[in-house]
Scaffold this motif. Structure first.
Motif, PDB file in Angstrom:
ATOM      1  N   ARG A  33     -28.047 -50.850  29.646  1.00 11.01           N
ATOM      2  CA  ARG A  33     -27.767 -50.403  28.286  1.00 11.01           C
ATOM      3  C   ARG A  33     -26.980 -51.460  27.512  1.00 11.01           C
ATOM      4  N   ALA A  44     -36.880 -49.785  24.944  1.00 12.62           N
ATOM      5  CA  ALA A  44     -36.028 -49.735  26.133  1.00 12.62           C
ATOM      6  C   ALA A  44     -36.818 -49.314  27.365  1.00 12.62           C
ATOM      7  N   ARG A  99     -25.625 -49.025  33.445  1.00  7.35           N
ATOM      8  CA  ARG A  99     -24.657 -49.428  32.419  1.00  7.35           C
ATOM      9  C   ARG A  99     -24.936 -50.849  31.926  1.00  7.35           C
ATOM     10  N   SER A 118     -30.787 -43.803  33.679  1.00  8.96           N
ATOM     11  CA  SER A 118     -29.596 -43.648  34.525  1.00  8.96           C
ATOM     12  C   SER A 118     -29.914 -43.754  36.003  1.00  8.96           C
ATOM     13  N   MET A 121     -27.855 -41.852  29.473  1.00 10.76           N
ATOM     14  CA  MET A 121     -28.684 -42.949  29.973  1.00 10.76           C
ATOM     15  C   MET A 121     -27.915 -43.911  30.874  1.00 10.76           C
ATOM     16  N   GLN A 122     -26.582 -43.790  30.895  1.00 12.56           N
ATOM     17  CA  GLN A 122     -25.794 -44.680  31.749  1.00 12.56           C
ATOM     18  C   GLN A 122     -24.842 -43.906  32.666  1.00 12.56           C
ATOM     19  N   ALA A 136     -31.851 -57.278  30.093  1.00 10.20           N
ATOM     20  CA  ALA A 136     -32.056 -55.860  30.380  1.00 10.20           C
ATOM     21  C   ALA A 136     -33.155 -55.675  31.410  1.00 10.20           C
ATOM     22  N   ILE A 191     -34.859 -41.150  27.520  1.00  7.97           N
ATOM     23  CA  ILE A 191     -34.056 -42.350  27.763  1.00  7.97           C
ATOM     24  C   ILE A 191     -33.077 -42.115  28.909  1.00  7.97           C
ATOM     25  N   VAL A 202     -28.627 -40.977  24.341  1.00 13.22           N
ATOM     26  CA  VAL A 202     -28.621 -42.436  24.256  1.00 13.22           C
ATOM     27  C   VAL A 202     -27.216 -42.982  24.505  1.00 13.22           C
TER      28      VAL A 202
END
Length: 269
Positions: free
Chosen positions: A162, A214, A159, A153, A122-123, A173, A149, A118
């Motif tokens: 998130r 999410a 980014r 990415s 994820m980013q 989001a 999650i 997380v």
């Protein structure tokens, strides 16, 4: 002879943001990492471990327990020994080096959980590139517990996605998630009620967002069990997701079966 290389992607996170501007200890879950990895090895596949910075993932202390191996002391010892001593677990690569070497060298990809993904995965732009490759090639892509999650990415603006979740701005989001490769896929992930158990008894703090929310905001069709910590694996096209730590063995079986099918298809082509 190896059937092929399975890329195991780990997290380097050791702290996770929690509400109130603090952080809590985090890491990767032991059983979620080793049970699928050892199953793949037993089935004839070679494991290659890679992380964002090329160092070995930190194991969350909460997962270092025989309880996560169904009380089986022998399985627990074997899993700990595999993670501590196996050469594959002690030669981590950077995600970037794996990309530069060539992703066609891998037959599939697997991301275990613990809350650590997380934070970084994820980013992570390199992971996004890797996942887009496996998506485009329809190669087995398995993720477990919080691991799913990490498919965020693959978004063009992971980014920003998130950051909007942390800021409590779901509509923003949703905008950042536009053109996500996995929109419309059926999937599972650590449920909101399961997360509450971890927040209350382990983390002792609240996260800024839940995994189910999410992935649904991004466009995923998330399916979780009504009973906490009941094993659950969802397979849709190349994507294989497991809900929680107890889904480790079922996910491992589905991953190995998918790898074998993919290999057979490649040989027949």
């Amino acid at each position: 002879m190896s059937k092929g290389k399975l890329l195991l992607i780990g997290s380097n996170a050791t702290r996770i943001e929690v509400q109130g501007g603090r952080t809590g200890a985090t890491g990767q879950y032991l059983n979620e990492t080793v049970v699928p990895a050892m199953a793949a090895v037993d089935a004839g596949y070679e494991i290659v471990l890679a992380t964002p910075d090329g160092t070995k993932p930190h194991i969350d202390e909460a997962s270092d327990s025989v309880d996560h191996f169904e009380g089986d002391q022998a399985a627990y010892r074997r899993g700990k020994a595999y993670y501590a001593d196996d050469p594959a677990m002690n030669a981590p690569r950077t995600l970037r080096s794996v990309i530069e070497e060539g992703l066609d060298n891998y037959v599939g990809v697997f991301v275990p959980g613990g809350q650590a993904p997380v934070v970084d995965l994820m980013q992570d732009a390199d992971l996004g590139e890797i996942l887009r490759h496996f998506h485009d090639k329809a190669k087995p892509t398995a993720l477990l517990c919080h691991g799913p999650i990490a498919i965020a990415s693959a978004m063009p603006h992971a980014r920003e996605f998130r950051a909007a979740l942390v800021a409590g701005a779901p509509e923003k989001a949703r905008e950042w998630a536009k053109d996500w490769q996995y929109a419309g896929y059926k999937m599972t992930v650590f449920s909101n009620t399961e997360e509450t158990v971890v927040e209350d008894y382990i983390l002792k703090a609240k996260l800024y967002f839940n995994m189910v929310d999410a992935l649904e905001i991004a466009g995923g069709e998330v399916i979780t069990t009504p009973v906490n910590f009941e094993p659950n694996v969802i397979e849709d096209r190349e994507l294989i997701t497991g809900q929680n730590p107890r889904s480790d063995k079922p996910l491992a079986a589905r991953l190995v079966a998918a790898l074998d099918r993919s290999l057979a298809t490649a040989k027949a082509a």
